[in-house]
Design an enzyme around this catalytic site. Structure first.
Site, PDB file in Angstrom:
ATOM      1  N   LYS A   1       7.883  18.865  -2.902  1.00 30.06           N
ATOM      2  CA  LYS A   1       8.126  18.905  -1.526  1.00 30.06           C
ATOM      3  C   LYS A   1       9.356  19.800  -1.730  1.00 30.06           C
ATOM      4  O   LYS A   1       9.819  20.684  -0.956  1.00 30.06           O
ATOM      5  CB  LYS A   1       8.292  17.718  -0.934  1.00 30.06           C
ATOM      6  CG  LYS A   1       7.123  16.989  -0.740  1.00 30.06           C
ATOM      7  CD  LYS A   1       7.324  15.450  -0.256  1.00 30.06           C
ATOM      8  CE  LYS A   1       6.289  14.587  -0.361  1.00 30.06           C
ATOM      9  NZ  LYS A   1       6.434  13.300  -0.194  1.00 30.06           N
TER      10      LYS A   1
ATOM     11  N   GLY B   1       0.748  -1.219  -0.035  1.00 29.88           N
ATOM     12  CA  GLY B   1      -0.161  -0.016   0.120  1.00 29.88           C
ATOM     13  C   GLY B   1       0.903   1.170   0.004  1.00 29.88           C
ATOM     14  O   GLY B   1       0.207   2.455   0.305  1.00 29.88           O
TER      15      GLY B   1
HETATM   16  N1  HSE Z   1       3.482   9.149  -1.907  1.00 33.36           N
HETATM   17  C1  HSE Z   1       4.315  10.037  -1.073  1.00 33.36           C
HETATM   18  C2  HSE Z   1       5.419   8.988  -0.517  1.00 33.36           C
HETATM   19  C3  HSE Z   1       3.685  10.386   0.144  1.00 33.36           C
HETATM   20  O1  HSE Z   1       5.670   7.989  -0.919  1.00 33.36           O
HETATM   21  O2  HSE Z   1       6.331   9.544   0.029  1.00 33.36           O
HETATM   22  C4  HSE Z   1       2.761  11.700  -0.139  1.00 33.36           C
HETATM   23  O3  HSE Z   1       3.330  12.545  -0.645  1.00 33.36           O
END
Ligand code: HSE
Length: 439
Positions: free
Chosen positions: A216, A198
């Protein structure tokens, strides 16, 4: 009134509406219910959920939502007189999330969002709107999930000039890389494991191609350097090109492979790049396991700060969102990027090709006379100096693995060498190259 004194009359509850009830939204409901009294004492007032909105009212979210008012139309949350704060967890850079954010701030409501894509692409406009309306815009959950890194940089390290911020900004990729490390798995098998657990979406593009980490990184860069958000200037290379041999060879060289988002500001301008890198095995980033995230910020007085924690999941996301709500309840907020939008600089984009460093280069080549000479010639012609070279024989006849470590030199010379070699009939598949970070 002194900030230490209890209010003479209890402050009215802060009234919150949630838009987009997925994993994170369910977590927010659970957290506000479970820690209700503690949160009220810390915030100086109760925090109450008054309304919810999402696409599917009847989806099972593992939490009882029947006590709360449901609005099918998200704009009803904006229009409602009894909503002070809207929490946006819809996702997506544009579309309904952006519409809701603009309407909420435009109406003078506080906005809390977990939406990194929207902040990376539209954060400046939203911050300007928040300033005009003197209303909070908070986004702790958008970067590194539960790690309170926005607050730490915006407040705790606010006295420092920060020249460099970097880290592991995508848990899915880190999970895949640590699976490859532990089990010798191929990228494809490790991705399947991440999907089974998941961590990875059915379409893993945003994660494995470095796009999520780029969002980010751009937010961290703006906050750390006081520069305008510039997502268009972030370059991203993902982890699809890695093979099990890269992980093994990195380890033999005393390093580990990590997908690193790195932003640096110097006299050449602003550099923002997400790419797989070799990290020294004794650096704390090399020890970040599984789906965790980590951020390093280097301040000119505080030195190196290292933050580690869960970058996703119901609990960590809710922790970050509710912390933002508590700040709003306390009236503790200010400019979203630590200074008014008009005070942010427009930094020029640094020439990534001019960055000096050592590189790891891996090629798969046909095992025949003259191939090594061809590689050496390409390196010489591009101006790359080779520090070491390893050849591993193939067991299945599919080509031999050549790993080069270069001396320090500009990244552009590596690109030039690989462009020559990529066109060679004797090189099988795409070459891989990664900077060897000296951290
Ligand atoms: N899908 C991102 C991750 C989390 O795997 O870090 C949400 O930005």
């Amino acid at each position: 009134m002194s900030p230490y004194s209890a209010p003479t009359a209890p402050r009215p509850p802060l009234r919150v509406a949630l838009a987009g009830i997925g994993v994170g939204g369910g977590g927010v409901v659970r957290l506000l219910e479970a820690n209700r009294d503690l949160i009220a004492r810390r915030a100086g007032r109760a925090i109450e959920i008054v309304a919810l909105s999402a696409r599917d009212r009847h989806k099972d979210r593992g939490v009882d939502l029947t006590p709360y008012r449901w609005e099918d139309d998200m704009d009803a949350l904006v229009a409602a007189d009894d909503v002070d704060v809207i929490v946006e967890m819809i996702g997506g850079a544009d579309g309904p999330a952006l519409t809701l954010a603009r309407h909420a701030l435009g109406a003078g409501k506080a906005l809390v969002t977990a939406n990194k894509a929207m902040i990376a692409h539209h954060g400046l406009d939203l911050a300007r709107l928040a300033e005009e309306k003197d209303t909070p815009l908070k986004y702790e959950a958008a970067v590194a999930g539960g790690i309170p890194v926005i607050k730490a940089i915006r407040e705790g390290a606010s006295a420092n000039e920060i020249a460099r911020v970097y880290g592991i900004l995508n848990g899915t990729c880190n999970y895949i890389l640590t699976q490859m490390e532990r089990n010798g798995a191929s990228f494809a098998d490790a991705l399947s494991a991440a999907q089974a657990e998941g961590y990875a979406e059915a379409d893993p593009t945003f994660d494995v191609d470095g796009i999520d980490a780029a969002h980010k990184l751009s937010i961290l860069a703006a906050l750390c350097f006081g520069t305008k958000l510039d997502i268009g200037a972030v370059t991203a290379d993902g982890i699809r090109g890695l093979i099990a041999a890269d992980i093994r060879e990195a380890e033999a060289l005393g390093h580990r492979v990590r997908l690193i988002g790195m932003a640096e500001r110097d006299s050449n301008g602003l550099y923002q790049h997400v790419q797989p890198c070799l990290v020294p095995a004794d650096h704390p980033l090399a020890y970040v396991p599984g789906a965790l995230n980590a951020v390093v910020a280097e301040g000119n007085f505080v030195g190196r700060l290292f933050f580690e924690g869960a970058g996703a999941g119901a609990g960590p996301t809710a922790s970050a969102i509710v912390a933002d709500i508590i700040d709003i309840a306390r009236d503790e907020y200010g400019p979203a990027f630590a200074m008014p939008v008009d005070s942010l600089d427009q930094a020029p984009v640094a020439d990534a090709g001019a960055r000096i460093g050592k590189h790891y280069v891996r090629l798969i080549v046909e095992d025949r006379i003259g191939v090594l000479a061809e590689i050496a010639t390409a390196m010489r012609d591009a101006g790359v100096s080779i520090e070491s070279l390893i050849q591993r024989g193939s067991e299945d006849g599919s080509g031999v693995v050549i790993v080069l470590v270069t001396h320090e030199g500009p990244a552009s010379t590596i690109h030039a060498a690989l462009a020559i070699l990529g066109a060679s009939d004797h090189v099988v598949g795409a070459p891989m190259h990664m900077p060897i970070l000296a951290l």
